[in-house]
Design a protein around this motif. Structure first.
Motif, mmCIF file in Angstrom:
data_model
loop_
_atom_site.group_PDB
_atom_site.id
_atom_site.type_symbol
_atom_site.label_atom_id
_atom_site.label_comp_id
_atom_site.label_asym_id
_atom_site.label_seq_id
_atom_site.Cartn_x
_atom_site.Cartn_y
_atom_site.Cartn_z
ATOM 1 N N THR A 197 0.837 -1.210 0.000
ATOM 2 C CA THR A 197 0.000 0.000 0.000
ATOM 3 C C THR A 197 0.872 1.261 0.000
ATOM 4 O O THR A 197 0.621 2.215 -0.726
ATOM 5 N N ASN A 198 1.933 1.244 0.796
ATOM 6 C CA ASN A 198 2.811 2.417 0.868
ATOM 7 C C ASN A 198 3.625 2.635 -0.405
ATOM 8 O O ASN A 198 3.889 3.756 -0.794
ATOM 9 N N TRP A 199 4.046 1.544 -1.027
ATOM 10 C CA TRP A 199 5.018 1.664 -2.117
ATOM 11 C C TRP A 199 4.396 1.639 -3.511
ATOM 12 O O TRP A 199 5.043 2.052 -4.472
ATOM 13 N N TYR A 200 3.181 1.167 -3.614
ATOM 14 C CA TYR A 200 2.541 1.091 -4.944
ATOM 15 C C TYR A 200 2.540 2.452 -5.664
ATOM 16 O O TYR A 200 2.847 2.519 -6.859
ATOM 17 N N PRO A 201 2.233 3.564 -4.961
ATOM 18 C CA PRO A 201 2.251 4.865 -5.660
ATOM 19 C C PRO A 201 3.630 5.233 -6.211
ATOM 20 O O PRO A 201 3.735 6.054 -7.120
ATOM 21 N N LYS A 202 4.666 4.642 -5.669
ATOM 22 C CA LYS A 202 6.033 4.966 -6.123
ATOM 23 C C LYS A 202 6.377 4.252 -7.430
ATOM 24 O O LYS A 202 7.395 4.544 -8.063
ATOM 25 N N VAL A 203 5.584 3.278 -7.799
ATOM 26 C CA VAL A 203 5.878 2.477 -9.005
ATOM 27 C C VAL A 203 5.333 3.196 -10.234
ATOM 28 O O VAL A 203 4.224 3.735 -10.218
ATOM 29 N N LYS A 204 6.157 3.186 -11.278
ATOM 30 C CA LYS A 204 5.777 3.806 -12.554
ATOM 31 C C LYS A 204 4.590 3.079 -13.179
ATOM 32 O O LYS A 204 4.532 1.848 -13.081
ATOM 33 N N PRO A 205 3.692 3.769 -13.854
ATOM 34 C CA PRO A 205 2.695 3.038 -14.638
ATOM 35 C C PRO A 205 3.423 2.095 -15.603
ATOM 36 O O PRO A 205 4.390 2.502 -16.257
ATOM 37 N N GLY A 206 3.016 0.867 -15.622
ATOM 38 C CA GLY A 206 3.711 -0.127 -16.447
ATOM 39 C C GLY A 206 4.846 -0.827 -15.709
ATOM 40 O O GLY A 206 5.424 -1.784 -16.233
ATOM 41 N N GLY A 207 5.146 -0.364 -14.503
ATOM 42 C CA GLY A 207 6.227 -0.988 -13.713
ATOM 43 C C GLY A 207 5.795 -2.337 -13.147
ATOM 44 O O GLY A 207 4.606 -2.677 -13.120
ATOM 45 N N ILE A 208 6.807 -3.095 -12.715
ATOM 46 C CA ILE A 208 6.545 -4.453 -12.199
ATOM 47 C C ILE A 208 6.796 -4.499 -10.695
ATOM 48 O O ILE A 208 7.794 -3.945 -10.206
ATOM 49 N N ILE A 209 5.902 -5.186 -9.989
ATOM 50 C CA ILE A 209 6.076 -5.394 -8.541
ATOM 51 C C ILE A 209 6.195 -6.898 -8.319
ATOM 52 O O ILE A 209 5.323 -7.661 -8.760
ATOM 53 N N LEU A 210 7.273 -7.309 -7.669
ATOM 54 C CA LEU A 210 7.461 -8.728 -7.348
ATOM 55 C C LEU A 210 7.208 -8.960 -5.863
ATOM 56 O O LEU A 210 7.561 -8.110 -5.031
ATOM 57 N N PHE A 211 6.655 -10.119 -5.553
ATOM 58 C CA PHE A 211 6.411 -10.523 -4.157
ATOM 59 C C PHE A 211 7.016 -11.903 -3.954
ATOM 60 O O PHE A 211 6.628 -12.846 -4.657
ATOM 61 N N HIS A 212 7.910 -12.016 -2.989
ATOM 62 C CA HIS A 212 8.429 -13.355 -2.702
ATOM 63 C C HIS A 212 7.510 -14.066 -1.705
ATOM 64 O O HIS A 212 6.789 -13.433 -0.953
ATOM 65 N N ASP A 213 7.552 -15.410 -1.746
ATOM 66 C CA ASP A 213 6.849 -16.248 -0.756
ATOM 67 C C ASP A 213 5.335 -16.289 -0.924
ATOM 68 O O ASP A 213 4.612 -16.489 0.058
ATOM 69 N N VAL A 214 4.865 -16.152 -2.170
ATOM 70 C CA VAL A 214 3.409 -16.189 -2.384
ATOM 71 C C VAL A 214 2.826 -17.603 -2.259
ATOM 72 O O VAL A 214 1.605 -17.770 -2.314
ATOM 73 N N MET A 215 3.693 -18.615 -2.117
ATOM 74 C CA MET A 215 3.179 -19.984 -1.937
ATOM 75 C C MET A 215 3.484 -20.536 -0.532
ATOM 76 O O MET A 215 3.177 -21.690 -0.262
ATOM 77 N N ALA A 216 4.133 -19.723 0.296
ATOM 78 C CA ALA A 216 4.575 -20.242 1.603
ATOM 79 C C ALA A 216 3.436 -20.159 2.615
ATOM 80 O O ALA A 216 3.083 -19.072 3.077
#
Ligand SMILES: C[S@@+](CC[C@H](N)C(=O)[O-])C[C@H]1O[C@@H](n2cnc3c(N)ncnc32)[C@H](O)[C@@H]1O
Length: 257
Positions: A143-162
């Motif tokens: 929530t805090n960092w999403y606005p910092k990402v460029k339109p078209g930018g990529i956000i990765l999340f580790h541990d989405v299956m843990a």
């Protein structure tokens, strides 16, 4: 299925310069290829610890002549999942960055919330979220960092299956999957999720096109490919570890000493 052949740069002989223990090991070839293909001007990682994922991004930037900068943000004190650790980890990361990636890597030794002020809105091309893995923490980071990402930018999340202990990235990422159009998930290892922020220009791009296609067969092929790629890297590493030294086996006939 489109049946296109995908031959990424990691296949041409990616040898990670940084090898330390981390469950991130399963995603190194993908990290290398993703950076090569999106050619980020600004990479930010939240949670670097001993630098395995961060230096895979950096290595790709260097070896693929990408003119960008990479920031690792971490208090380098640990959290309740890594446990507390001492300053030797930070020093080791600092030394590795100086030795291999001087001039385009920056280590921000602070809490994520303190680092926010250093980045403009809509500025980050690649954001990797890998801090504390509880549901509330990952939700706050996104929530805090999403606005910092460029339109078209990529956000990765580790541990989405843990689904262990009080890890909640899997749950939060499942919610995001319902809210975002361009979403992809690797299932192997502890899982890695990716979201593309809407907007921006997107040229045709083989890797992103497969990841964000709605073609399940292509997506599954990509998952299989990177599962094998990470196993192959690990097998190569094991062979190297146990390879006899040059002189060994050369005395006597038939390699016998
Ligand atoms: C899972 S580890 C990162 C693993 C790393 N990406 C890798 O490749 O192995 C999480 C790191 O996030 C840091 N961390 C967690 N919450 C933080 C926060 N709010 N601010 C700064 N650092 C934090 C911890 O100190 C820890 O080093």
């Amino acid at each position: 299925m489109t049946g296109q052949i995908y031959l990424p740069p990691s296949l041409r002989g990616f040898e990670p310069k940084r090898m330390v223990f981390s469950t991130w090991v399963d995603h190194l070839p993908f990290a290398y290829d993703l950076v090569e293909t999106i050619r980020p001007k600004l990479v930010v990682e939240l949670g670097a610890y001993n630098g395995l994922s961060f230096f895979a991004f950096c290595q790709s930037m260097l070896e693929n002549n990408i003119d960008g900068v990479a920031y690792a943000v971490d208090c380098w004190e640990g959290d309740k999942h890594t446990d507390a650790y001492d300053d030797s980890i930070y020093k080791d990361v600092q030394n590795h960055a100086r030795e291999h990636y001087r001039g385009f890597t920056y280590l921000l030794k602070m809490f994520f919330n303190e680092a926010l002020q250093h980045f403009d809105d809509d500025s980050i091309d690649l954001l990797h979220i890998d801090g504390l893995h509880t549901y509330d923490a990952v939700k706050e980071d996104f929530t805090n960092w999403y606005p910092k990402v460029k339109p078209g930018g990529i956000i990765l999340f580790h541990d989405v299956m843990a689904k262990i202990k009080d890890f909640g990235v899997w749950k939060y990422f499942e919610e995001l999957e319902g809210q975002h159009d361009e979403v992809f998930k690797f299932y192997h290892g502890f899982g890695l999720g990716a979201i593309r922020k809407p907007g921006g220009d997107r040229e045709p791009n083989q890797l992103l096109d497969i990841m964000f296609s709605k073609d399940e067969e292509d997506q599954n092929d990509l998952r299989k490919f990177y599962t094998h790629a990470s196993h192959f890297l690990e097998a190569k590493r094991q062979v190297k570890r146990f390879k006899p030294k040059e002189t060994e086996g050369k005395q006597g006939g038939q390699g016998k000493s």
